[in-house]
Scaffold this active site. Structure first.
Site, PDB file in Angstrom:
ATOM      1  N   GLU A  41       0.693  -1.098   0.004  1.00  0.00           N
ATOM      2  CA  GLU A  41      -0.167  -0.018   0.214  1.00  0.00           C
ATOM      3  C   GLU A  41       0.793   1.317  -0.109  1.00  0.00           C
ATOM      4  O   GLU A  41       1.073   2.183   0.970  1.00  0.00           O
ATOM      5  CB  GLU A  41      -0.975  -0.169   1.229  1.00  0.00           C
ATOM      6  CG  GLU A  41      -1.944  -0.957   1.036  1.00  0.00           C
ATOM      7  CD  GLU A  41      -3.087  -0.964   2.193  1.00  0.00           C
ATOM      8  OE1 GLU A  41      -2.880  -0.107   2.902  1.00  0.00           O
ATOM      9  OE2 GLU A  41      -4.053  -1.529   2.144  1.00  0.00           O
TER      10      GLU A  41
ATOM     11  N   GLU B 215      -5.871  -8.183   0.379  1.00  0.00           N
ATOM     12  CA  GLU B 215      -6.538  -8.052   1.504  1.00  0.00           C
ATOM     13  C   GLU B 215      -7.978  -7.529   1.327  1.00  0.00           C
ATOM     14  O   GLU B 215      -8.292  -6.758   0.284  1.00  0.00           O
ATOM     15  CB  GLU B 215      -5.954  -6.753   2.261  1.00  0.00           C
ATOM     16  CG  GLU B 215      -4.582  -7.089   2.982  1.00  0.00           C
ATOM     17  CD  GLU B 215      -4.278  -5.619   3.874  1.00  0.00           C
ATOM     18  OE1 GLU B 215      -4.980  -4.991   4.456  1.00  0.00           O
ATOM     19  OE2 GLU B 215      -2.988  -5.581   3.875  1.00  0.00           O
TER      20      GLU B 215
HETATM   21  C1  BGP Z   1      -4.550  -2.003   5.179  1.00  0.00           C
HETATM   22  C2  BGP Z   1      -3.375  -2.406   5.927  1.00  0.00           C
HETATM   23  C3  BGP Z   1      -3.344  -3.366   6.951  1.00  0.00           C
HETATM   24  C4  BGP Z   1      -4.712  -3.046   7.753  1.00  0.00           C
HETATM   25  C5  BGP Z   1      -5.786  -2.743   6.861  1.00  0.00           C
HETATM   26  C6  BGP Z   1      -6.915  -2.380   7.709  1.00  0.00           C
HETATM   27  O1  BGP Z   1      -4.536  -0.686   4.844  1.00  0.00           O
HETATM   28  O2  BGP Z   1      -2.475  -2.960   4.772  1.00  0.00           O
HETATM   29  O3  BGP Z   1      -2.186  -3.237   7.473  1.00  0.00           O
HETATM   30  O4  BGP Z   1      -4.354  -2.340   8.706  1.00  0.00           O
HETATM   31  O5  BGP Z   1      -5.718  -1.833   5.778  1.00  0.00           O
HETATM   32  O6  BGP Z   1      -7.082  -1.283   8.064  1.00  0.00           O
HETATM   33  P1  BGP Z   1      -7.341  -0.750   9.584  1.00  0.00           P
HETATM   34  O7  BGP Z   1      -6.639  -1.263  10.485  1.00  0.00           O
HETATM   35  O8  BGP Z   1      -7.252   0.721   9.392  1.00  0.00           O
HETATM   36  O9  BGP Z   1      -8.775  -0.722   9.637  1.00  0.00           O
END
Ligand code: BGP
Length: 466
Positions: free
Chosen positions: A159, A373
């Site tokens: 990301e 993800e």
């Molecule tokens: C993505 C990241 C993760 C994770 C996920 C959920 O951006 O790669 O590391 O954290 O999002 O986001 P959040 O934790 O802000 O809900």
């Protein structure tokens, strides 16, 4: 009932800093987050899900629940505590042990080299705004390719867009800077350049396996059909999606992208320039990506906006508190009839379908895609070890259906990594935003399969999305 292909990977996703804990153990070097979180005082990265000590249990759970892929990241500062220089053998051994465990249980490994955790020494030196750190990253990547021969799937970065914007627009990641578009664009470009360098080395040296990058790609739609709103959506899309896909698959920035950058920069008193030699490196890499990893949780509806910058990040799960108004881009709004999570993330699976089809049309040599993800942050209710997370199942179902439909429409999607394998901590939200298939009692570190874990097992075993 929709189906997924027989050879589809049903994975779980994690990231080193969010699951390992043990931030001061095993010779690990510091990262900027250690100090940042300590100063904030909201929550601690230790012990997180204690994966550093519990990994064999978690990997065993994968096998039991039909999870045949594990996405994880190597903490750069476990290998090189200072980012460069001396190698920490304890860190190297730790990852060999984790990988061995995955092999033993037939779990396909997807390893990310950088997931938001640049070693502190380099971070304090400018992180990816500093070109020396590009070389440090390339050196670290080479070390990993030479050392971890058991890994087949590598991703350079996780990301790039959220790194740049959380660090220099929202300020919710260290160093906590806001509204600095010069830094945002420099960071985006330098990381894409570093990605290209690593891909070229991987291919020139003929390492075995595959290499790609993981982008967060969240589809943008105009809030209405008006010309102004369409333009706002185009600007938001250009910076957050097109910039990255151009860099990855074209090796240069298209006219549409640059025109949008100029407009955003003019409104924010920012500037950019790219070296010709960078673009040459990127061009060379643009046809060498084996796959694209996509992280996708939500989409945005964008309305024209000409006021001052004003962002409020909903990091507590108080529904309706998000504000996103950016000068020179637009305002992200809620849309009537579209459900959203307590953190105001819009649940709109059509966004993923549209994105997948667009990539196929605009970048036909994308090769293949893994959804690296996708998942739902939810305040799970724990009742005597039973966690009935129906809203999460509903969310996962509609997103998997979108993927199945995109595959039927000819997009080559080969696997899915559910965020997250087990509950872990969320960078800017803490521990009450749970995503896991396995509930973690953070006091005892005991794991409890949620209803979604049983559901996912069934889907993985039958390839049927029920
Ligand atoms: C993505 C990241 C993760 C994770 C996920 C959920 O951006 O790669 O590391 O954290 O999002 O986001 P959040 O934790 O802000 O809900």
């Amino acid at each position: 009932m929709l189906k997924l292909p027989e050879d589809f990977i049903f994975g779980g996703a994690t990231a080193a800093y969010q699951v390992e804990g043990a931030t001061k153990e095993g010779g690990k070097g510091a990262v900027a987050w250690d100090e940042f979180l300590e100063k904030q005082g909201r929550f601690s990265p230790d012990p997180a899900s204690d994966f550093y000590h519990q990994y064999s249990k978690d990997i065993e759970l994968c096998e039991k629940f039909g999870i045949n892929g594990l996405r994880l990241s190597i903490a750069w500062s476990r290998i090189f505590p200072n980012g460069i220089g001396e190698v920490n053998q304890e860190g190297v051994d730790y990852y060999h042990n984790v990988f061995k465990e995955c092999e033993k249980r037939n779990i396909q490994l997807f390893v990310t080299l950088h997931h938001f955790d640049t070693p502190k020494v380099l971070f304090d030196n400018g992180d990816f705004l500093n070109r020396d750190n590009v070389d440090a990253f390339v050196n670290y990547a080479k070390f990993c390719f030479d050392e971890f021969k058991e890994v087949r799937y590598w991703s350079t970065f996780n990301e790039i867009y959220p790194v740049a914007t959380n660090q220099y627009l929202l300020g919710v990641f260290p160093p906590g800077i806001t509204y600095d578009f010069t830094k945002i664009i420099l960071c985006l470009h330098n990381m894409m350049f570093a990605h290209a360098k690593v891909v070229n080395i991987f291919k020139d040296r003929e390492y075995e396996g595959e290499i790609g990058v993981v982008h967060s790609l969240e589809t943008k739609y105009p809030a209405t059909d008006s010309k102004e709103d369409q333009h706002a959506a185009y600007l938001d899309d250009a910076l957050s999606i097109r910039f990255l896909l151009d860099a990855t698959y074209l090796g240069y920035y298209s006219k549409e992208t640059l025109t949008a950058l100029d407009e955003i920069c003019a409104a924010n008193n920012a500037e950019y320039s790219f070296l010709e030699s960078d673009l040459e490196e990127m061009k060379k890499a643009s046809h060498r990506n084996d796959y694209l990893g996509i992280n996708h949780y939500q989409c945005h509806f964008v309305k024209a906006y000409d006021g001052e910058n004003n962002i409020h990040h909903n990091g507590t799960g108080e529904k309706g508190t998000s504000v996103y108004k950016v000068k020179g881009i637009g305002e992200r709004i809620y849309k009537e009839g579209i459900p959203r999570t307590d953190w105001d993330w819009l649940i709109y699976p059509e966004g993923l379908y549209d994105l997948l089809l667009r990539i196929k049309a605009d970048y036909p040599h994308y090769n293949k895609i893994y959804i690296t993800e996708n998942g739902m942050g939810y305040k799970d209710n724990f009742e005597d070890g039973i966690i009935m997370d129906k809203p999460r199942i509903k969310y996962l179902k509609v997103y998997l259906e979108s993927i199945s439909k995109a595959i039927s429409a000819g997009v080559n999607v080969k696997g899915y990594f559910l965020w997250s394998l087990m509950d872990l901590f969320s960078w800017s939200n803490g521990y009450n935003k749970r995503y896991g298939l396995f509930y973690v009692d953070f006091e005892t570190q005991k794991r409890y399969p949620k209803e979604s874990a049983y559901w996912y097992k069934f889907v993985s075993e039958t390839k049927s999305i029920i």
